[in-house]
Write a protein that holds these residues in place. Structure first.
Motif, PDB file in Angstrom:
ATOM      1  N   ARG A  69     -14.261   3.510  -2.986  1.00 32.12           N
ATOM      2  CA  ARG A  69     -12.972   4.141  -2.484  1.00 32.12           C
ATOM      3  C   ARG A  69     -12.171   4.342  -3.481  1.00 32.12           C
ATOM      4  N   LEU A  70     -12.022   3.676  -4.215  1.00 30.98           N
ATOM      5  CA  LEU A  70     -11.288   4.049  -5.568  1.00 30.98           C
ATOM      6  C   LEU A  70     -11.646   5.392  -6.285  1.00 30.98           C
ATOM      7  N   ARG A  71     -12.955   5.696  -6.160  1.00 34.43           N
ATOM      8  CA  ARG A  71     -13.384   6.824  -6.791  1.00 34.43           C
ATOM      9  C   ARG A  71     -12.982   8.216  -6.035  1.00 34.43           C
ATOM     10  N   TYR A 115      -4.824   6.004   7.451  1.00 32.91           N
ATOM     11  CA  TYR A 115      -3.632   6.429   6.755  1.00 32.91           C
ATOM     12  C   TYR A 115      -4.087   7.008   5.249  1.00 32.91           C
ATOM     13  N   SER A 116      -5.092   6.894   4.675  1.00 33.13           N
ATOM     14  CA  SER A 116      -5.387   7.173   3.372  1.00 33.13           C
ATOM     15  C   SER A 116      -4.511   6.149   2.227  1.00 33.13           C
ATOM     16  N   THR A 143       0.910  -1.240   0.029  1.00 29.43           N
ATOM     17  CA  THR A 143       0.090   0.014   0.057  1.00 29.43           C
ATOM     18  C   THR A 143       0.890   1.231  -0.096  1.00 29.43           C
ATOM     19  N   CYS A 144       0.407   2.073  -0.638  1.00 30.30           N
ATOM     20  CA  CYS A 144       0.957   3.708  -0.562  1.00 30.30           C
ATOM     21  C   CYS A 144       0.039   4.572  -0.158  1.00 30.30           C
ATOM     22  N   PHE A 145       0.654   5.573   0.730  1.00 31.86           N
ATOM     23  CA  PHE A 145       0.056   6.644   1.395  1.00 31.86           C
ATOM     24  C   PHE A 145       0.857   7.813   1.520  1.00 31.86           C
ATOM     25  N   PRO A 146       0.062   9.043   1.969  1.00 34.15           N
ATOM     26  CA  PRO A 146       1.079  10.291   1.898  1.00 34.15           C
ATOM     27  C   PRO A 146       1.765  10.323   3.319  1.00 34.15           C
ATOM     28  N   ALA A 147       3.084  10.770   3.181  1.00 35.01           N
ATOM     29  CA  ALA A 147       3.887  10.759   4.525  1.00 35.01           C
ATOM     30  C   ALA A 147       4.296  12.386   4.956  1.00 35.01           C
ATOM     31  N   TYR A 168       2.266   3.857  11.155  1.00 35.37           N
ATOM     32  CA  TYR A 168       1.704   3.028  10.360  1.00 35.37           C
ATOM     33  C   TYR A 168       2.465   1.730  10.620  1.00 35.37           C
ATOM     34  N   ILE A 169       3.676   1.656  10.691  1.00 33.83           N
ATOM     35  CA  ILE A 169       4.359   0.262  10.864  1.00 33.83           C
ATOM     36  C   ILE A 169       3.934  -0.205  12.468  1.00 33.83           C
TER      37      ILE A 169
END
Length: 588
Positions: free
Chosen positions: A550-552, A526-527, A427-431, A444-445
Motif C-alpha cells: 500500500r505504501l508503494r 478515501y485514499s 490519517t491524511c487524504f485529499p480533499a 469521512y467524518i
C-alpha cells in the motif's frame, strides 16, 4: 531471580537428604555391626532413591548451564564470566528511552549526544566504520516511537543554537536539535516567527521536519515545505548540503526523510513576520458545518474542527490576524472559566460515588484543568461505552460554555492542550482544492462517527480534523504536484489515564481494534495514509506485506530506498520500524 532461588533450594534439600541417610549408620561402630542385613527389597529401594536424586542433581546442573549460556551478552561485557546460577546485573551504561506517552520504550548501551558538528561527524563516521546503528531521535514525542532503536541512537539536544538570522529574506539557520519553542523565543526580537505550528512546541526542528508534521490552514503547507536548505551528515558521503539549487531531487526527498538519509544537522527555514492572532471558538453541528464548510476553509487562515463522538457537537476553532483597523474584538464571555468547568467537577464527584472510589484528598479538583479532569473521569471506567458517552457529553457542554475569543501571538494561540498520555492514529487524504472542496473530508467524518456508534466503540473526544495545502516533499502524506490541492488530517484517540499495567494493556487492545476498523472500512475508500509519526507496524506478516504494498502505491519507495543505499549503505541510521516499512535484502 525466582529461577535462581529455586535452584538454590533444590541443592540445599539434596544436601540435607544426603546427610540424613549417613548420620545413623556412622554414629557408632556397634550400631553399624549390629545392624541387620538389608533385605533385597530395601536395597532396591535405596538404589532407586540414589538414582532419583542423581537425576535431580543432573537436571539442576543442566538448567543452570542453559540459563547462563542463554544470556545474549556482548563479548566484551564485564559480567561475561559470571558464575553459574548468578544473574548478571544490568550494565551501568544502559539507557532507557521512551516516547512521551510511554507506549514505546527501548534500552540501549549506545546513546550519543554530540555538542558540535565535528563531534556528530565523528560519531557517524565511527558507527559506519564499525557497522553499528545510531538511529537519529529527537524529543521522543512521536506516538509510534519512530526514532527509537535498541541498537543505538544519536540525539542533537545539545546542538540547539540559532546560527544566523536574515531579517531581509526572513530566513533563519539553526542547529537541528533546537526545540520549536526555543527557536520562536530566539527570533521573536527580530520580529519573525514560524509560518505554522503543530499542537505542541517541544519537538526538535530536525524531528518535526523529518516526519512531515503539520499545523492547520488550507492555504498553509506542512512544516517541511518551509525548509529552504539542509545540512545532512551521511555515513557514506560525509556532510552534504542540499537545497532547491543543490541536488533538488535529493533535497525534496530528504526534507521528509524519516531520519533514514542522513542525520539532519542544520536547517534553514523560511519564516514570516511575527503577528498577533484572534482565536474564535464556536460550537456548531454537522448540518451547519456542511452549509458553511467551503467558506470556513477559504476565509480563515487557520481552522480546525473538533468532533465529540456520540453527540452532534462540532467545535470550530478559527485563527486570523488581528485587524489593523478594527483591532481585537470586544467580547464578554457568558461564563467564567470556573463556571464552564463546574459541571465536569460535579460529574467526577458523582462518578466517584457510583464506582465506590475513595477520592484522592491530596488533589484539589478545583485546581485541575478540563483535560486533567477528563483524564480522571476516563480512568474510572475507560472502556465502558456508556461512561465514555457521559464524559463526552460533559465535554460538549464545556465547549458550549467556553465559546468566545482569545488574542495572542501565533506561537501562543496555535497550540492545543492534547491531554495526557494517549494512543493516537492520524490519517491524511485529499480533499479537493480550496476553490472546489470535494467534501470528502466531511463524508469521512460522517462514516467514522457512524462506525463508532454501530460498533459501540468507547471513543473519547475529540476527533480532530485539520487541513493543509500540498507539499513538494514526495514522502509526505500531503505531497502533490498540484499547488492548489488541499489535504485533510483526521486524528482518533484513546487516552491512557492510568499507570495500571493491566488497564493500559486493555486500552491498548481496544484502541488497535478501533484503529483496525477505521483502516479496513475507510482508508482505501478515501485514499487515506497515516502520519509517519503515528503509523504502527503490524505484527502479522500478511498485514505487514499488505501495508508495504500500500505504501508503494502512494510514495516513491524505490527512490527512497535507492537514496538510503547510496547515503547509508550499512543502514546505521535505520531501525526495525524503518526496515519493515521499507525492506531491503542487505540490511545489517
Amino acid at each position: 531471580m525466582q529461577r535462581a532461588l529455586t535452584v538454590k533450594r533444590s541443592l540445599q534439600s539434596l544436601h540435607r537428604i544426603a546427610n540424613s541417610t549417613t548420620k545413623n549408620p556412622l554414629s557408632s561402630g556397634r550400631a553399624f555391626c549390629n545392624a541387620p542385613s538389608p533385605s533385597p527389597s530395601s536395597a532396591s529401594a535405596s538404589a532407586s532413591e540414589v538414582r532419583k536424586y542423581m537425576g535431580y542433581t543432573a537436571l539442576v546442573l543442566f538448567c543452570g548451564a542453559a540459563t547462563y549460556y542463554s544470556f545474549p551478552f556482548p563479548e566484551n561485557a564485564k559480567h561475561k564470566k559470571a558464575q553459574i546460577f548468578r544473574y548478571a546485573p544490568l550494565p551501568e551504561e544502559l539507557h532507557t528511552v521512551s516516547n512521551w506517552s510511554g507506549t514505546h520504550e527501548v534500552q540501549t548501551r549506545v546513546f550519543h549526544q554530540p555538542e558540535t558538528l565535528e563531534e556528530l561527524e565523528k560519531v557517524v563516521k565511527e558507527a559506519n566504520e564499525n557497522k553499528y546503528r545510531i538511529r537519529p531521535v529527537g524529543s521522543g514525542l512521536s506516538p509510534n516511537g519512530i526514532g527509537l532503536s535498541r541498537a543505538g541512537m544519536v540525539n542533537l539536544a545539545l546542538m540547539d543554537k540559532v546560527l544566523e538570522v536574515d531579517k531581509e529574506k526572513k530566513r533563519v539557520r539553526v542547529q537541528a536539535g533546537i526545540r520549536v519553542q526555543q527557536l520562536v523565543d530566539g527570533i521573536k526580537d527580530q520580529g519573525l516567527t514560524l509560518q505554522n505550528f503543530a499542537s505542541i512546541r517541544e519537538q526538535q526542528i530536525g524531528g518535526i521536519v523529518q516526519v512531515g508534521a503539520h499545523g492547520t490552514g488550507a492555504r498553509l503547507p506542512p512544516i517541511d515545505e518551509q525548509v529552504i536548505s539542509m545540512k545532512l551528515v551521511t555515513p557514506a558521503k560525509g556532510t552534504i548540503e542540499v537545497s532547491k539549487e543543490k541536488d533538488p531531487e535529493l533535497f525534496y526527498l530528504a526534507r521528509c526523510g524519516l531520519g533514514g538519509l542522513g542525520v539532519v544537522a542544520e536547517v534553514t527555514i523560511q519564516c514570516v513576520d511575527r503577528q498577533e492572532l484572534v482565536e474564535h471558538t464556536t460550537v456548531s453541528n454537522m448540518e451547519e458545518i456542511k452549509k458553511n464548510h467551503k467558506k470556513l476553509l477559504s476565509e480563515n487562515k487557520h481552522v480546525k474542527y473538533l468532533y465529540i463522538p456520540y453527540t452532534d457537537t462540532v467545535v470550530v476553532v478559527t485563527c486570523n490576524p488581528v485587524s489593523k483597523w478594527k483591532g481585537p474584538p470586544k467580547f464578554k464571555p457568558k461564563y467564567t472559566t470556573d463556571e464552564a468547568i463546574q459541571h465536569v467537577r460535579d460529574l467526577y464527584r458523582e462518578c466517584l460515588k457510583k464506582y465506590r472510589v475513595v477520592p484522592d484528598n491530596s488533589v484539589d479538583i478545583n485546581e485541575l484543568s478540563f483535560t486533567e479532569l477528563r483524564d480522571k473521569l476516563l480512568a474510572l471506567n475507560p472502556l465502558n461505552k456508556d461512561h465514555i458517552v457521559k464524559v463526552n457529553q460533559a465535554e460538549a457542554e464545556f465547549w458550549r460554555k467556553s465559546e468566545g475569543y482569545r488574542v495572542g501571538w501565533s506561537d501562543e494561540i496555535l497550540g492545543f492542550d492534547c491531554g495526557g498520555q494517549q494512543w493516537v492514529s492520524e490519517t491524511c487524504f485529499p480533499a479537493g482544492t480550496l476553490a472546489k472542496p470535494s467534501m470528502k473530508d466531511l463524508e469521512y467524518i460522517a462514516d467514522l462517527k457512524q462506525l463508532i456508534e454501530k460498533e459501540e466503540i468507547p471513543a473519547p473526544a475529540p476527533i480532530e480534523q485539520r487541513w493543509t495545502a500540498s507539499t513538494k516533499s514526495p514522502m509526505s502524506p500531503a505531497s502533490s504536484s498540484r499547488e492548489d490541492d488541499i489535504f485533510s488530517w483526521v486524528g482518533i484517540i484513546m487516552y491512557l489515564p492510568t499507570t495500571d499495567a493491566r488497564q493500559r494493556k486493555d486500552i491498548t487492545e481496544e484502541f488497535f481494534h478501533y484503529r483496525h476498523l477505521t483502516q479496513t472500512r475507510l482508508w482505501d475508500t478515501y485514499s487515506s495514509y497515516e502520519h509517519w509519526a503515528k503509523i504502527e507496524v503490524p505484527k502479522d506478516k500478511e498485514q505487514l506485506t499488505a501495508l508495504q504494498a500500500r505504501l508503494r502505491k502512494r510514495f516513491p519507495v524505490d527512490a527512497y530506498n535507492k537514496a538510503r543505499t547510496e547515503l547509508d549503505p550499512n543502514r546505521i541510521l535505520s531501525n526495525i520500524k524503518l526496515e519493515k516499512l521499507f525492506p531491503l535484502s542487505d540490511t545489517i
